[in-house]
Design a protein around this motif. Structure first.
Motif, PDB file in Angstrom:
ATOM      1  N   PRO A 171      41.652  69.105  96.363  1.00  0.00           N
ATOM      2  CA  PRO A 171      40.219  68.766  96.407  1.00  0.00           C
ATOM      3  C   PRO A 171      39.314  69.953  96.118  1.00  0.00           C
ATOM      4  CG  PRO A 171      41.367  67.809  98.286  1.00  0.00           C
ATOM      5  CD  PRO A 171      42.333  68.735  97.614  1.00  0.00           C
ATOM      6  N   LEU A 172      39.703  71.150  96.574  1.00  0.00           N
ATOM      7  CA  LEU A 172      38.897  72.330  96.277  1.00  0.00           C
ATOM      8  C   LEU A 172      38.852  72.584  94.775  1.00  0.00           C
ATOM      9  CD1 LEU A 172      40.117  74.768  99.091  1.00  0.00           C
ATOM     10  CD2 LEU A 172      38.031  73.402  99.054  1.00  0.00           C
ATOM     11  N   GLY A 173      39.977  72.355  94.101  1.00  0.00           N
ATOM     12  CA  GLY A 173      40.014  72.530  92.655  1.00  0.00           C
ATOM     13  C   GLY A 173      39.076  71.577  91.938  1.00  0.00           C
ATOM     14  N   VAL A 174      38.978  70.342  92.435  1.00  0.00           N
ATOM     15  CA  VAL A 174      38.037  69.385  91.844  1.00  0.00           C
ATOM     16  C   VAL A 174      36.604  69.860  92.082  1.00  0.00           C
ATOM     17  CG1 VAL A 174      37.227  66.991  91.906  1.00  0.00           C
ATOM     18  CG2 VAL A 174      39.669  67.484  92.029  1.00  0.00           C
ATOM     19  N   GLY A 175      36.360  70.488  93.238  1.00  0.00           N
ATOM     20  CA  GLY A 175      35.046  71.063  93.494  1.00  0.00           C
ATOM     21  C   GLY A 175      34.705  72.183  92.531  1.00  0.00           C
ATOM     22  N   ILE A 176      35.706  73.009  92.203  1.00  0.00           N
ATOM     23  CA  ILE A 176      35.497  74.091  91.231  1.00  0.00           C
ATOM     24  C   ILE A 176      35.197  73.502  89.855  1.00  0.00           C
ATOM     25  CG2 ILE A 176      36.605  76.045  90.070  1.00  0.00           C
ATOM     26  CD1 ILE A 176      38.275  76.367  92.712  1.00  0.00           C
ATOM     27  N   ALA A 177      35.900  72.434  89.504  1.00  0.00           N
ATOM     28  CA  ALA A 177      35.629  71.755  88.231  1.00  0.00           C
ATOM     29  C   ALA A 177      34.227  71.158  88.221  1.00  0.00           C
ATOM     30  CB  ALA A 177      36.672  70.670  87.973  1.00  0.00           C
ATOM     31  N   GLN A 200      50.405  63.656  99.229  1.00  0.00           N
ATOM     32  CA  GLN A 200      49.260  63.716 100.131  1.00  0.00           C
ATOM     33  C   GLN A 200      48.171  62.743  99.686  1.00  0.00           C
ATOM     34  OE1 GLN A 200      48.185  66.024 102.817  1.00  0.00           O
ATOM     35  NE2 GLN A 200      50.387  66.202 103.114  1.00  0.00           N
ATOM     36  N   GLY A 201      47.583  62.052 100.653  1.00  0.00           N
ATOM     37  CA  GLY A 201      46.514  61.105 100.326  1.00  0.00           C
ATOM     38  C   GLY A 201      45.315  61.750  99.680  1.00  0.00           C
ATOM     39  N   GLN A 202      44.988  62.981 100.096  1.00  0.00           N
ATOM     40  CA  GLN A 202      43.808  63.649  99.545  1.00  0.00           C
ATOM     41  C   GLN A 202      43.952  63.898  98.044  1.00  0.00           C
ATOM     42  OE1 GLN A 202      43.414  67.531 101.441  1.00  0.00           O
ATOM     43  NE2 GLN A 202      45.614  67.560 101.784  1.00  0.00           N
ATOM     44  N   TRP A 213      34.021  60.791  87.611  1.00  0.00           N
ATOM     45  CA  TRP A 213      32.982  61.684  87.085  1.00  0.00           C
ATOM     46  C   TRP A 213      33.438  62.437  85.835  1.00  0.00           C
ATOM     47  CZ3 TRP A 213      32.245  63.985  92.639  1.00  0.00           C
ATOM     48  CH2 TRP A 213      31.606  63.036  93.447  1.00  0.00           C
ATOM     49  N   ASN A 214      34.666  62.154  85.386  1.00  0.00           N
ATOM     50  CA  ASN A 214      35.236  62.840  84.208  1.00  0.00           C
ATOM     51  C   ASN A 214      35.113  64.351  84.316  1.00  0.00           C
ATOM     52  OD1 ASN A 214      36.599  61.074  82.585  1.00  0.00           O
ATOM     53  ND2 ASN A 214      34.870  60.613  81.245  1.00  0.00           N
ATOM     54  N   LEU A 215      35.585  64.880  85.424  1.00  0.00           N
ATOM     55  CA  LEU A 215      35.474  66.319  85.674  1.00  0.00           C
ATOM     56  C   LEU A 215      36.575  67.081  84.937  1.00  0.00           C
ATOM     57  CD1 LEU A 215      34.664  66.321  89.493  1.00  0.00           C
ATOM     58  CD2 LEU A 215      33.083  66.552  87.564  1.00  0.00           C
ATOM     59  N   PRO A 216      36.308  68.319  84.550  1.00  0.00           N
ATOM     60  CA  PRO A 216      37.292  69.121  83.790  1.00  0.00           C
ATOM     61  C   PRO A 216      38.342  69.767  84.698  1.00  0.00           C
ATOM     62  CG  PRO A 216      35.284  70.389  84.072  1.00  0.00           C
ATOM     63  CD  PRO A 216      35.007  69.034  84.673  1.00  0.00           C
ATOM     64  N   CYS A 217      39.108  68.926  85.375  1.00  0.00           N
ATOM     65  CA  CYS A 217      40.163  69.420  86.276  1.00  0.00           C
ATOM     66  C   CYS A 217      41.519  69.067  85.694  1.00  0.00           C
ATOM     67  CB  CYS A 217      40.018  68.805  87.666  1.00  0.00           C
ATOM     68  SG  CYS A 217      41.136  69.518  88.894  1.00  0.00           S
ATOM     69  N   ILE A 218      42.402  70.060  85.633  1.00  0.00           N
ATOM     70  CA  ILE A 218      43.779  69.840  85.195  1.00  0.00           C
ATOM     71  C   ILE A 218      44.671  69.926  86.421  1.00  0.00           C
ATOM     72  CG2 ILE A 218      45.633  70.585  83.668  1.00  0.00           C
ATOM     73  CD1 ILE A 218      43.503  71.943  81.928  1.00  0.00           C
ATOM     74  N   PHE A 219      45.155  68.789  86.883  1.00  0.00           N
ATOM     75  CA  PHE A 219      46.049  68.741  88.032  1.00  0.00           C
ATOM     76  C   PHE A 219      47.458  69.113  87.562  1.00  0.00           C
ATOM     77  CE2 PHE A 219      42.708  65.585  88.786  1.00  0.00           C
ATOM     78  CZ  PHE A 219      42.272  65.922  90.062  1.00  0.00           C
ATOM     79  N   VAL A 220      48.097  70.040  88.262  1.00  0.00           N
ATOM     80  CA  VAL A 220      49.428  70.492  87.850  1.00  0.00           C
ATOM     81  C   VAL A 220      50.398  70.372  89.019  1.00  0.00           C
ATOM     82  CG1 VAL A 220      50.804  72.346  86.872  1.00  0.00           C
ATOM     83  CG2 VAL A 220      48.399  72.134  86.232  1.00  0.00           C
ATOM     84  N   CYS A 221      51.340  69.467  88.884  1.00  0.00           N
ATOM     85  CA  CYS A 221      52.410  69.351  89.879  1.00  0.00           C
ATOM     86  C   CYS A 221      53.572  70.237  89.429  1.00  0.00           C
ATOM     87  CB  CYS A 221      52.874  67.903  90.019  1.00  0.00           C
ATOM     88  SG  CYS A 221      54.266  67.698  91.159  1.00  0.00           S
ATOM     89  N   GLU A 222      53.812  71.324  90.162  1.00  0.00           N
ATOM     90  CA  GLU A 222      54.974  72.172  89.902  1.00  0.00           C
ATOM     91  C   GLU A 222      56.167  71.531  90.619  1.00  0.00           C
ATOM     92  OE1 GLU A 222      54.200  76.678  89.463  1.00  0.00           O
ATOM     93  OE2 GLU A 222      52.837  76.060  91.050  1.00  0.00           O
ATOM     94  N   ASN A 223      56.879  70.712  89.898  1.00  0.00           N
ATOM     95  CA  ASN A 223      58.001  69.971  90.486  1.00  0.00           C
ATOM     96  C   ASN A 223      59.254  70.836  90.458  1.00  0.00           C
ATOM     97  OD1 ASN A 223      59.900  68.157  91.357  1.00  0.00           O
ATOM     98  ND2 ASN A 223      59.749  66.805  89.572  1.00  0.00           N
ATOM     99  N   ASN A 224      59.520  71.514  91.582  1.00  0.00           N
ATOM    100  CA  ASN A 224      60.721  72.348  91.658  1.00  0.00           C
ATOM    101  C   ASN A 224      61.885  71.619  92.310  1.00  0.00           C
ATOM    102  OD1 ASN A 224      60.243  72.523  94.452  1.00  0.00           O
ATOM    103  ND2 ASN A 224      59.143  74.471  94.264  1.00  0.00           N
ATOM    104  N   GLY A 225      61.730  70.315  92.478  1.00  0.00           N
ATOM    105  CA  GLY A 225      62.843  69.495  92.935  1.00  0.00           C
ATOM    106  C   GLY A 225      62.910  69.255  94.422  1.00  0.00           C
ATOM    107  N   TYR A 226      62.240  70.110  95.216  1.00  0.00           N
ATOM    108  CA  TYR A 226      62.353  70.013  96.668  1.00  0.00           C
ATOM    109  C   TYR A 226      61.019  70.317  97.343  1.00  0.00           C
ATOM    110  CZ  TYR A 226      67.321  70.308  95.600  1.00  0.00           C
ATOM    111  OH  TYR A 226      68.564  70.094  95.073  1.00  0.00           O
ATOM    112  N   GLY A 227      60.595  69.423  98.234  1.00  0.00           N
ATOM    113  CA  GLY A 227      59.464  69.704  99.103  1.00  0.00           C
ATOM    114  C   GLY A 227      60.030  70.199 100.421  1.00  0.00           C
ATOM    115  N   MET A 228      59.889  71.477 100.711  1.00  0.00           N
ATOM    116  CA  MET A 228      60.593  72.129 101.820  1.00  0.00           C
ATOM    117  C   MET A 228      62.091  71.858 101.653  1.00  0.00           C
ATOM    118  SD  MET A 228      57.948  71.959 105.040  1.00  0.00           S
ATOM    119  CE  MET A 228      58.849  73.203 105.940  1.00  0.00           C
TER     120      MET A 228
END
Length: 396
Positions: A171-177, A200-202, A213-228
């Protein structure tokens, strides 16, 4: 069994195709070389980043140096943690270097980046020196946040952290965008998160806002295979993270190939920066260490799995082989670069260990990057903060 992100890479494997333009320098080095990347997977997009990528000698040396420096910094950080010089949490980026280096290669000076707590490599690539990173990890004054932030909270120009709460940086990244749009620039914000945080729901809330709002945000999921310690298959009904935005277009990219990542983000920055709205990128990558230093990383995956990735998909080794075989650099040059990086990081480690901590009088300072208040209490050494409970002037 390998996690899906790695199996997908293997399944889509395409051997690099080298072509030479015939232009050589006076030292008989190729000035540039062209390779074929693995195919991208698209969601709601009619056009794709090019799978034919070209790199010149200068960038080849630059990317190799950046990735290897990150790896060396993380090795030093791991050793400092084991020696109990770094305390608290420490999340290493080893194995994921191609994501940061490839993205940064496509960004403009006014583009922003925000990521999660696996931030040491990103801090370096966004302008913090190896000493600035290692001193911050050690809690020393030469750190990029004067030792106040530690492993999870590092910052530099247009780099907004290192954030300790899972998924909260998105969400902070969307704010920066939104700020970029408000200021009338064509800047974008890259907001990175892991496959674990992707649930995460957020994250889904701000997918909606960014597209609305068509904001200039690029969401990047770094999928390393394991969450914890949980594999992506056990945590998510859909592991196609690039299509998770539903109405937001998405791209899957091989996150172990720095050139594929760079090409993907050249496309993405142009797309988001030109007013077309957000994108969701899934960078399929892998982490060699545990989730944090308290996690050995071998209770939920085998050592053989880690070794297989190191031998067949390592982003640094594979890139080194590409640029040597393409005659962009020589093995002797690579050896010299390795030695220089080793010396630089070793010296930074030494300096970080002997550097002093900030004084107690500075703890309440640096609340604002640009203070609009005429005076901030307790930054004047002659008027220390009064402890109300003790009724005495003390420095706390």
């Amino acid at each position: 069994m390998l996690p899906s992100c790695f199996r997908n890479i293997c399944k889509n494997s395409v051997l690099p195709k080298k072509t030479f333009g015939g232009a050589f320098s006076k030292n008989n080095f190729a000035t540039e070389a062209t390779f074929e990347t693995k195919p991208y997977r698209l969601h709601k997009l009619d056009t794709s980043p090019s799978t034919t990528v070209t790199i010149n000698r200068e960038d080849a040396i630059k990317f190799y140096t950046q990735m290897n420096t990150i790896r060396r910094i993380e090795t030093a950080a791991g050793n400092l943690y084991k020696d109990k010089i770094i305390r608290g949490f420490c999340h290493l980026y080893s194995g994921q270097e191609a994501v940061a280096v490839g993205i940064k290669a496509a960004l403009r000076p006014h583009d922003g980046v925000i990521t999660a707590y696996r931030a040491h490599g990103w801090s370096y690539i966004m302008g913090v020196s190896p000493l600035g990173v290692l001193a911050e990890l050690c809690g020393r004054q030469k750190g990029c946040a004067k030792g106040k932030g530690g492993s999870m909270h590092m910052y530099s120009d247009n780099f907004y952290g290192g954030n300790g709460i899972v998924g909260a940086q998105v969400p902070l990244g969307v704010g920066i965008a939104l700020a970029a749009r408000y200021k009338g620039t064509d800047g974008v914000c890259v907001a990175l998160y892991g496959d674990g945080a992707a649930n995460q729901g957020q994250v889904f809330e701000v997918y909606n806002m960014a597209k609305l709002w068509n904001l200039p945000c690029i969401f990047v999921c770094e999928n390393n295979g394991y969450g914890m310690g949980t594999s992506s298959e056990r945590a998510a009904a859909s592991t196609n993270y690039y299509s998770r935005g539903d109405y937001i277009p998405g791209i899957w990219v091989d996150g172990m190939d720095v050139l594929a990542v760079r090409e993907c983000f050249r496309f993405s920055v142009d797309y988001a920066g030109s007013g077309k709205g957000p994108l969701v990128i899934e960078a399929a990558t892998y982490r060699y260490s545990g989730h944090s230093m308290s996690d050995p990383g071998t209770s939920y995956r085998t050592r053989d799995e880690i070794q297989e990735v190191r031998q067949t998909r390592d982003p640094i080794t594979s890139f080194k082989e590409k640029i040597i075989s393409a005659n962009l650099v020589t093995a002797d040059e690579i050896k010299k670069i390795d030695g220089e990086i080793r010396s630089q990081v070793d010296e930074a480690t030494k300096q970080a260990k002997i550097d002093a901590e900030i004084g107690l009088d500075e703890l309440p300072a640096d609340v604002y990057s640009q203070s609009l208040e005429p005076k901030i209490r307790n930054v004047d050494p002659f008027k220390p903060l009064v402890h109300k409970r003790l009724g005495a002037a003390v420095n706390i």
